[in-house]
Structures are given as C-alpha cells and as structure tokens.
Design a protein around this motif. Structure first.
Motif, PDB file in Angstrom:
ATOM      1  N   VAL B 182       0.839  -1.197   0.000  1.00 57.22           N
ATOM      2  CA  VAL B 182       0.000   0.000   0.000  1.00 57.22           C
ATOM      3  C   VAL B 182       0.873   1.246   0.000  1.00 57.22           C
ATOM      4  CG1 VAL B 182      -1.876   1.234   1.140  1.00 57.22           C
ATOM      5  CG2 VAL B 182      -1.743  -1.251   1.335  1.00 57.22           C
ATOM      6  N   PHE B 183       0.570   2.145  -0.923  1.00 54.44           N
ATOM      7  CA  PHE B 183       1.240   3.447  -0.992  1.00 54.44           C
ATOM      8  C   PHE B 183       0.164   4.476  -0.716  1.00 54.44           C
ATOM      9  CE2 PHE B 183       2.602   7.189  -3.423  1.00 54.44           C
ATOM     10  CZ  PHE B 183       3.931   7.310  -3.046  1.00 54.44           C
ATOM     11  N   ILE B 184       0.283   5.174   0.394  1.00 53.93           N
ATOM     12  CA  ILE B 184      -0.850   5.978   0.846  1.00 53.93           C
ATOM     13  C   ILE B 184      -0.388   7.385   1.185  1.00 53.93           C
ATOM     14  CG2 ILE B 184      -0.557   4.904   3.139  1.00 53.93           C
ATOM     15  CD1 ILE B 184      -3.430   5.262   3.670  1.00 53.93           C
ATOM     16  N   SER B 185      -0.960   8.376   0.529  1.00 50.24           N
ATOM     17  CA  SER B 185      -0.599   9.749   0.852  1.00 50.24           C
ATOM     18  C   SER B 185      -1.563  10.275   1.890  1.00 50.24           C
ATOM     19  CB  SER B 185      -0.646  10.635  -0.388  1.00 50.24           C
ATOM     20  OG  SER B 185      -1.879  11.316  -0.470  1.00 50.24           O
ATOM     21  N   SER B 186      -1.041  11.109   2.767  1.00 52.45           N
ATOM     22  CA  SER B 186      -1.882  11.584   3.857  1.00 52.45           C
ATOM     23  C   SER B 186      -1.201  12.748   4.546  1.00 52.45           C
ATOM     24  CB  SER B 186      -2.098  10.444   4.859  1.00 52.45           C
ATOM     25  OG  SER B 186      -2.913  10.878   5.916  1.00 52.45           O
ATOM     26  N   HIS B 187      -1.997  13.587   5.217  1.00 54.35           N
ATOM     27  CA  HIS B 187      -1.357  14.454   6.194  1.00 54.35           C
ATOM     28  C   HIS B 187      -1.929  14.208   7.584  1.00 54.35           C
ATOM     29  CE1 HIS B 187      -3.572  17.442   3.420  1.00 54.35           C
ATOM     30  NE2 HIS B 187      -4.443  16.727   4.060  1.00 54.35           N
ATOM     31  N   LEU B 188      -2.615  13.102   7.747  1.00 56.66           N
ATOM     32  CA  LEU B 188      -3.061  12.706   9.079  1.00 56.66           C
ATOM     33  C   LEU B 188      -1.953  11.855   9.694  1.00 56.66           C
ATOM     34  CD1 LEU B 188      -6.740  11.794   8.239  1.00 56.66           C
ATOM     35  CD2 LEU B 188      -5.845  13.897   9.258  1.00 56.66           C
ATOM     36  N   LEU B 189      -1.088  12.512  10.461  1.00 50.03           N
ATOM     37  CA  LEU B 189       0.151  11.852  10.871  1.00 50.03           C
ATOM     38  C   LEU B 189      -0.085  10.730  11.863  1.00 50.03           C
ATOM     39  CD1 LEU B 189       2.064  15.162  11.027  1.00 50.03           C
ATOM     40  CD2 LEU B 189       2.353  13.354   9.349  1.00 50.03           C
ATOM     41  N   ALA B 190      -1.073  10.916  12.736  1.00 52.46           N
ATOM     42  CA  ALA B 190      -1.348   9.862  13.707  1.00 52.46           C
ATOM     43  C   ALA B 190      -1.806   8.603  12.966  1.00 52.46           C
ATOM     44  CB  ALA B 190      -2.419  10.325  14.688  1.00 52.46           C
ATOM     45  N   GLU B 191      -2.622   8.828  11.932  1.00 52.14           N
ATOM     46  CA  GLU B 191      -3.105   7.701  11.139  1.00 52.14           C
ATOM     47  C   GLU B 191      -1.944   6.965  10.481  1.00 52.14           C
ATOM     48  OE1 GLU B 191      -6.590   7.829   8.291  1.00 52.14           O
ATOM     49  OE2 GLU B 191      -4.945   8.292   6.940  1.00 52.14           O
ATOM     50  N   VAL B 192      -1.050   7.743   9.901  1.00 50.28           N
ATOM     51  CA  VAL B 192       0.092   7.131   9.223  1.00 50.28           C
ATOM     52  C   VAL B 192       0.963   6.374  10.221  1.00 50.28           C
ATOM     53  CG1 VAL B 192       2.219   7.663   7.998  1.00 50.28           C
ATOM     54  CG2 VAL B 192       0.084   8.762   7.321  1.00 50.28           C
ATOM     55  N   GLN B 193       1.155   6.982  11.405  1.00 49.96           N
ATOM     56  CA  GLN B 193       2.004   6.321  12.401  1.00 49.96           C
ATOM     57  C   GLN B 193       1.399   4.993  12.839  1.00 49.96           C
ATOM     58  OE1 GLN B 193       3.287   8.958  15.492  1.00 49.96           O
ATOM     59  NE2 GLN B 193       4.949   7.607  16.115  1.00 49.96           N
ATOM     60  N   GLN B 194       0.063   4.934  12.881  1.00 48.61           N
ATOM     61  CA  GLN B 194      -0.581   3.683  13.288  1.00 48.61           C
ATOM     62  C   GLN B 194      -0.484   2.615  12.212  1.00 48.61           C
ATOM     63  OE1 GLN B 194      -4.663   3.873  14.746  1.00 48.61           O
ATOM     64  NE2 GLN B 194      -4.271   5.994  15.318  1.00 48.61           N
ATOM     65  N   LEU B 195      -0.505   3.067  10.960  1.00 42.80           N
ATOM     66  CA  LEU B 195      -0.702   2.131   9.858  1.00 42.80           C
ATOM     67  C   LEU B 195       0.588   1.756   9.138  1.00 42.80           C
ATOM     68  CD1 LEU B 195      -2.988   0.780   8.171  1.00 42.80           C
ATOM     69  CD2 LEU B 195      -2.961   2.813   6.727  1.00 42.80           C
ATOM     70  N   CYS B 196       1.485   2.717   8.980  1.00 41.00           N
ATOM     71  CA  CYS B 196       2.592   2.526   8.028  1.00 41.00           C
ATOM     72  C   CYS B 196       3.843   2.011   8.704  1.00 41.00           C
ATOM     73  CB  CYS B 196       2.896   3.843   7.330  1.00 41.00           C
ATOM     74  SG  CYS B 196       1.467   4.480   6.452  1.00 41.00           S
ATOM     75  N   ASN B 197       4.589   1.214   7.958  1.00 38.69           N
ATOM     76  CA  ASN B 197       5.891   0.805   8.465  1.00 38.69           C
ATOM     77  C   ASN B 197       7.002   1.684   7.902  1.00 38.69           C
ATOM     78  OD1 ASN B 197       5.460  -0.404   5.923  1.00 38.69           O
ATOM     79  ND2 ASN B 197       7.151  -1.821   6.288  1.00 38.69           N
ATOM     80  N   ARG B 198       6.744   2.258   6.708  1.00 37.88           N
ATOM     81  CA  ARG B 198       7.757   3.161   6.146  1.00 37.88           C
ATOM     82  C   ARG B 198       7.084   4.436   5.662  1.00 37.88           C
ATOM     83  NH1 ARG B 198      12.340   2.386   3.008  1.00 37.88           N
ATOM     84  NH2 ARG B 198      10.989   2.258   1.200  1.00 37.88           N
ATOM     85  N   VAL B 199       7.848   5.514   5.682  1.00 36.12           N
ATOM     86  CA  VAL B 199       7.292   6.772   5.191  1.00 36.12           C
ATOM     87  C   VAL B 199       8.303   7.490   4.305  1.00 36.12           C
ATOM     88  CG1 VAL B 199       5.768   7.184   7.171  1.00 36.12           C
ATOM     89  CG2 VAL B 199       8.097   8.093   7.203  1.00 36.12           C
ATOM     90  N   GLY B 200       7.760   8.346   3.453  1.00 35.10           N
ATOM     91  CA  GLY B 200       8.575   9.301   2.714  1.00 35.10           C
ATOM     92  C   GLY B 200       7.939  10.654   2.949  1.00 35.10           C
ATOM     93  N   ILE B 201       8.781  11.655   3.177  1.00 33.84           N
ATOM     94  CA  ILE B 201       8.220  12.988   3.444  1.00 33.84           C
ATOM     95  C   ILE B 201       8.587  13.923   2.301  1.00 33.84           C
ATOM     96  CG2 ILE B 201       8.186  14.959   5.014  1.00 33.84           C
ATOM     97  CD1 ILE B 201       8.593  13.055   7.307  1.00 33.84           C
ATOM     98  N   GLU B 292       4.689  13.489  14.037  1.00 33.04           N
ATOM     99  CA  GLU B 292       4.380  14.910  13.914  1.00 33.04           C
ATOM    100  C   GLU B 292       5.621  15.767  14.167  1.00 33.04           C
ATOM    101  OE1 GLU B 292       0.569  16.231  15.188  1.00 33.04           O
ATOM    102  OE2 GLU B 292       1.457  17.884  16.303  1.00 33.04           O
ATOM    103  N   ASP B 293       6.400  15.377  15.204  1.00 34.51           N
ATOM    104  CA  ASP B 293       7.628  16.132  15.477  1.00 34.51           C
ATOM    105  C   ASP B 293       8.541  16.111  14.268  1.00 34.51           C
ATOM    106  OD1 ASP B 293       6.838  16.582  18.105  1.00 34.51           O
ATOM    107  OD2 ASP B 293       7.608  14.637  18.729  1.00 34.51           O
ATOM    108  N   LEU B 294       8.700  14.905  13.723  1.00 27.93           N
ATOM    109  CA  LEU B 294       9.583  14.744  12.565  1.00 27.93           C
ATOM    110  C   LEU B 294       9.073  15.575  11.395  1.00 27.93           C
ATOM    111  CD1 LEU B 294      11.938  13.117  11.268  1.00 27.93           C
ATOM    112  CD2 LEU B 294      10.224  11.483  10.506  1.00 27.93           C
ATOM    113  N   PHE B 295       7.786  15.464  11.170  1.00 35.07           N
ATOM    114  CA  PHE B 295       7.156  16.158  10.044  1.00 35.07           C
ATOM    115  C   PHE B 295       7.341  17.672  10.184  1.00 35.07           C
ATOM    116  CE2 PHE B 295       3.471  18.149   8.046  1.00 35.07           C
ATOM    117  CZ  PHE B 295       3.444  17.513   6.820  1.00 35.07           C
TER     118      PHE B 295
END
Ligand code: ATP
Ligand code: MG
Lengths: 262, 305
Positions: B182-201, B292-295
């Motif tokens: 799954v490749f998922i774009s979002s700005h809901l960071l809590a959602e991404v943190q719960q769901l994703c194992n990797r991120v690109g910013i 969120e801090d990282l972002f």
C-alpha cells in the motif's frame, strides 16, 4: 474490448445527449410520416411558385423516408451528436471519470477507440430510429410501391457523414475544456466553413481556377455528402469526408495519447 | 527482488513551478508506505505521474520492475484525490464499468462491495451517496482485479472516525493476508504512524526523508540527550529553576507545559534538584517522539531559513 464497449454504450446511451438524440430521431421519423399523411389528405390548394404543394413533395413510401432523413440531418441532431462526443471526452476529462479508467492497464488509444465506436453506434441508432417509423408509417399510408434503394443509401451516407462530424468534434474535445465550449467551437467552425463555401462559389462563378474543387473538399460539403442520393453522388464530397475523418482522428488520437488527464 | 514501486528522479513542472522535483522513492513489497507532505507539497502530482495520468518531465517509474507505460499498471489499483463516478449510475454499475477496464471478472464487483461494507447500498445511484460512501466506493473500485499494489491519495478524507478505523483495518488486513503493498498519501500523521511501516516525506516537491518509521523517529533524539516533560504544581517556578541548572535546555512547548532537554544529567538528578529548590513535581515523563515532530521539523526547516 467487447466488455469495454458494452460499458461505454451504457454510458453513451444513458447520457441526456444520447437519450435526447434518440428521442428526437424517433419523433422526426414519426413526424415525417404524419406530415405526408396530412398533406395527402389535405384539400387546401396551397401553392408555391404557382404549383400545388402536393406536386412538390414525393408523396410515397420513399418520400416519407427522404423527408425523415432531411429533418434528421437538419442541425438539431448533428448538434446533439457533437454534444454526445464532447460529453464523452471533454466532459469526462473535466469531471475526472475518464481518469478512473486510465489508471487501469489499458492503452489510451484503445480507450479513445472504444468511445468513438460507441458514438458511431449511437449515430447509427438514431438513423434507424428515424428510418424504422418512417418506413413503417410510409408503407402503411402509401404502400410499398416506390423504389426505396436510393434513400437507404442516403441513410448509409448520413452515417458516414456523422462519423466525420464525430471525428471533428473529438479533435476539438481533446483541446477545449467543457462540453459547451466544444459545441460552440464546432458550430462556429461549421459556420465559418459555410461562409468560406459561399465565397468559393462566388469565386468559381467569377472563373477562379480550382475554387470549385476546394469548395467540394471542405468539411461542410463533405458532411452534406448524403444529399447525393437525390441530386447525384459527388465523389469529391466523399474524398473530403475521408480527409476530414482521417485528420480529425489523427489529431484526436495524437493529442489524447500525450495529454494530461488529471 | 525488485521493489513494488520505485521512482528515479521523477520531475514535473507547471510553468516555472516545479511541483515534483527529482523524487526518487522506493516502496518494498509488503510495505504500507506513508507518503507525507504539507498541502501543495506535490503528493497528488507525484501520484498522477506514477500512474501515467500526466506527463512527467524527467525520471523513471518502475512498478514491480516493469517500466512499460501501460503494462506497469497491471496489478495496480488507485484512488486519486476525490474518486469520480457517474452520478446517475448505481454504485454497482460504476464498478461494473471499472471492472471491464480492469479486466476483472464481474463477480469481483460483489467481493469488493462486501469488503468495503457497501453491499446493501450498491443499487443506489451514486448521486445519493455521502462523501464517506463515495470514498469507500473509490477504495472498492481500486480493489477490483485483486491488485498487488494499492495507490491511495488521502483515502480517509471525509470519513468519520469509524470509517477511518474501518479503512485502516481493511488495509492492514489485506496487507497481512494477501501481501498487498500500500502506498498511501496523507497528512493525518497519527493515522500514518498507526498504519505505516515506512514513510517518505515530501516538501516543496522534494523528498526530504525516507525510511522506516522507527528508524526515522529514533534519529530525532540526537545523541545522548533525553527530552522530558515536567508537570509541576508551579510551572513558572520550575522553569526558572531548570534554567539555572547546568546540562538542561528549556525547549519550546505549549502554554503551561515544560519540556527540557537533558544533556549530562539524568531524570532522577533533575527531579532531586527541582524538589530541593522547593518545586513540587507531580510527573516527569520522557518524551516519545511522534511522526508529527519529525514532520514539523523537516517541513518547517525551510520556512525559517
Ligand atoms: N494543473 C496544474 N497547473 C499548475 N499548477 C499545478 C497543477 N497541479 C498542481 N499544481 C501545483 O503543484 C503543486 C503541488 O500540488 P499537489 O496537488 O500535487 O499537492 P498535494 O501535495 O497533493 O497537496 P494537498 O495535500 O493539498 O492535496 C501546488 O503548488 C499546485 O499549485
Ligand atoms: Mg493532494
């Protein structure tokens, strides 16, 4: 490919432009039969240029079919076909429904081809929608004496001319945003063509070389190629139609292949 | 093994503005990859380039190793921005049309309707659907033909908390059970943190960070320094005391909160110093870094400069 076509047909015939075109075509076929029926019954001796109206109209089976065709090809229905083409391309690009198909592993040329094919079928359906009631009504009123062959060729030529019109509209619809914009532009182009043909007729009358040939090749002449069933087929009109079809399709396919469909 | 999705130097300009600027990202098979970035960062533009919807000015896209512009979309399902439908057709009819283009069998329509919980409303015209139902219908459509890679552009946009939860659970389940990437774009960071194992910013069209969520977050606690949040009866006094201690830096934090970086001093020593100065400390909690801090750090950096 057949599933894609079936899906597109459902959309093209389900749109307001498609439904309006079919309903209008059907109404014109019925109207042609009804009008000629009334003319035959009428005892009014209306005269045009000193001749009774009845003598100017071919009161026969063939007459109904030919008047149906004339009414069908007069302005409104071709405009609805342009609408249907515009809705299929500019409309679907604008409302993003086309994008939802392009994310699939289907080449763009195929997506466009299927759409144009569905529109060609819509055009054929509207011709049949006029022809069938005209023939049925005409036969019921006048019997089936008259030779219908030439008019049927007129219907066939009308289909060819519709294909040219669809190709022209498609070529515009991959550049212009918005359905209305496409329709206005195509109508304006055909009006300009009308003016140009008028000017060329004058020029030909003044003995300008080649003016007649150019005039015969212009889109307006080509789109009227179907009239040849009564006045004699004009090969130049068909050559012009082939030119219009080829150019329209070439532009539409080339542009669609590259354009952004966001 | 080739990556599920890989871009090299992906670039797209609109006139003078470079919306996507030499983006090279890599999504491994089985990843749930969060593609993050503020509004206007270029996420949607990048996704459109990846899906071949818009021209790219430079760069290459490979999906499961395939570079062919049409064939590479085999095994890809996608939702771009707000999914579009024919409003006059039913949800089911819209999916049937999509299935014809996806080469998916007609029965697949019922499967994805059931997966997204839309089966009982599938006969209604899409005109009558709520925003959340359309969003789910978009996801259902993307799942036609059992894709191996799902590309989703803000898929939970417009969903209520229940709907978001359901979508997250569905994606996690498909990833676990069917090996879906799954490749998922979002700005809901809590959602991404719960769901994703990797991120690109993504920031202003450039990929400013990419990696495993854990690795990126642990990189935030620079060196030996520890950050703690102090809750005291008298925060002002606590701040004054902390400012006077060696090895303690007061960090910016919200009103009434006190956040400290400890360098060469541990939490117990800090506590004793505060108590000895007469500050009643009720809690002293090490700060967990969030996405969120990282972002904010990565996407705020350039604003300051
Ligand atoms: N068709 C276009 N013409 C001109 N500029 C465009 C076009 N599409 C996007 N842009 C610009 O490209 C940049 C990136 O836009 P994009 O929609 O990709 O951002 P995004 O990250 O998806 O933002 P959001 O989180 O708001 O959805 C923006 O500055 C936008 O204005
Ligand atoms: Mg976006």
């Amino acid at each position: 490919m057949t599933r894609m076509l079936a899906a597109e047909l459902r959309v093209v015939f389900g749109r307001r432009s498609g439904q309006a075109a079919l309903a209008l075509a059907l109404a014109l076929g019925v109207l042609a039969a009804a009008t000629l029926h009334i003319l035959r019954q009428s005892t009014v001796d209306a005269q045009v240029n000193g001749l009774p109206v009845q003598s100017m109209v071919d009161l026969s089976w063939r007459g109904v079919a030919s008047w149906g065709l004339r009414a069908r090809n007069f302005f409104a229905l071709p405009t609805l076909l342009v609408f249907a083409t515009a809705a299929s391309l500019a409309g679907e690009i604008g409302d993003h429904t086309l994008r939802e198909l392009l994310v699939r592993p289907v080449p763009r040329w195929k997506v466009l081809a299927v759409r144009l094919f569905a529109l060609a079928i819509l055009s054929a359906a509207t011709l049949l929608a006029t022809l069938v009631p005209a023939l049925a009504g005409g036969a019921a009123i006048f019997g089936t004496e008259a030779d219908i062959g030439p008019v049927l060729l007129g219907y066939l030529a009308s289909w060819a001319s519709d294909l040219g019109l669809i190709a022209l509209a498609a070529a515009v619809a991959v550049f212009v945003r918005g359905v209305a914009g496409v329709v206005v532009l195509v109508v304006l182009a055909l009006l300009a063509d009308l003016v140009a043909r008028g000017a060329l007729t004058v020029a030909a009358g003044l003995g300008v070389d080649g003016a007649e040939t150019v005039r015969a090749l212009l889109p307006g002449s080509s789109l009227a190629c179907w009239e040849g069933w009564a006045s004699g087929w004009d090969p130049a009109a068909f050559a012009g139609l082939a030119l219009l079809l080829a150019a329209g399709l070439a532009v539409a396919f080339a542009r669609f292949q590259r354009m952004d469909v966001p | 093994m080739s990556a599920a999705l890989r871009t090299d130097g992906l670039t797209r300009r609109f006139g003078a503005r470079t919306a996507v600027d030499r983006v090279s990202l890599r999504v491994e098979e089985g990843d749930i990859y969060g593609f993050l970035g503020p509004n206007g960062a270029g996420k949607t533009t990048a996704i459109r380039c990846i899906l071949g919807l818009i021209r790219r000015d430079a760069g290459e896209v490979r999906i499961f190793g395939e570079a062919h512009p049409v064939r590479q979309r085999r095994g890809v399902g996608a939702v771009v921005e707000t999914p579009a439908f024919h409003p006059g057709l039913s949800g089911r009819a819209n999916l049937r049309r999509a299935a014809a283009y996806a080469g998916a069998p007609a029965e697949d329509v019922e499967r994805v309707l059931a997966l997204t919980g839309l089966a009982d409303r599938a006969g209604d015209r899409v005109r009558a659907y709520s925003l959340g139902m359309r969003q789910r219908l978009g996801i259902a459509r993307a799942l036609l033909g059992r894709p191996r890679l799902l590309v989703l552009d803000e898929p939970t946009n417009g969903l209520d908390p229940r709907g978001m939860h359901d979508v997250r659970r569905l994606l996690a389940r498909l990833a676990a059970e069917e090996g879906l990437t799954v490749f998922i774009s979002s700005h809901l960071l809590a959602e991404v943190q719960q769901l994703c194992n990797r991120v690109g910013i993504l920031h202003r069209g450039r990929l400013v960070a990419e990696g495993a969520v854990d690795a990126l977050l642990s990189g935030l606690g620079e060196g030996r320094a520890v950050e703690v949040e102090v809750t005291a009866r008298d925060p002002e006094r606590a701040r004054a005391v902390a400012e006077g201690l060696a090895g303690v830096t007061v960090l910016p934090a919200g009103a009434g909160r006190l956040r400290l970086r400890l360098d060469g001093l541990d939490a117990a020593e800090l506590n004793r110093a505060l108590v000895e100065a007469g500050v009643a400390v009720s809690a002293l909690v090490p700060v967990e870094h969030s996405l969120e801090d990282l972002f904010l750090r990565l996407t705020g950096a350039e604003e300051a400069s």
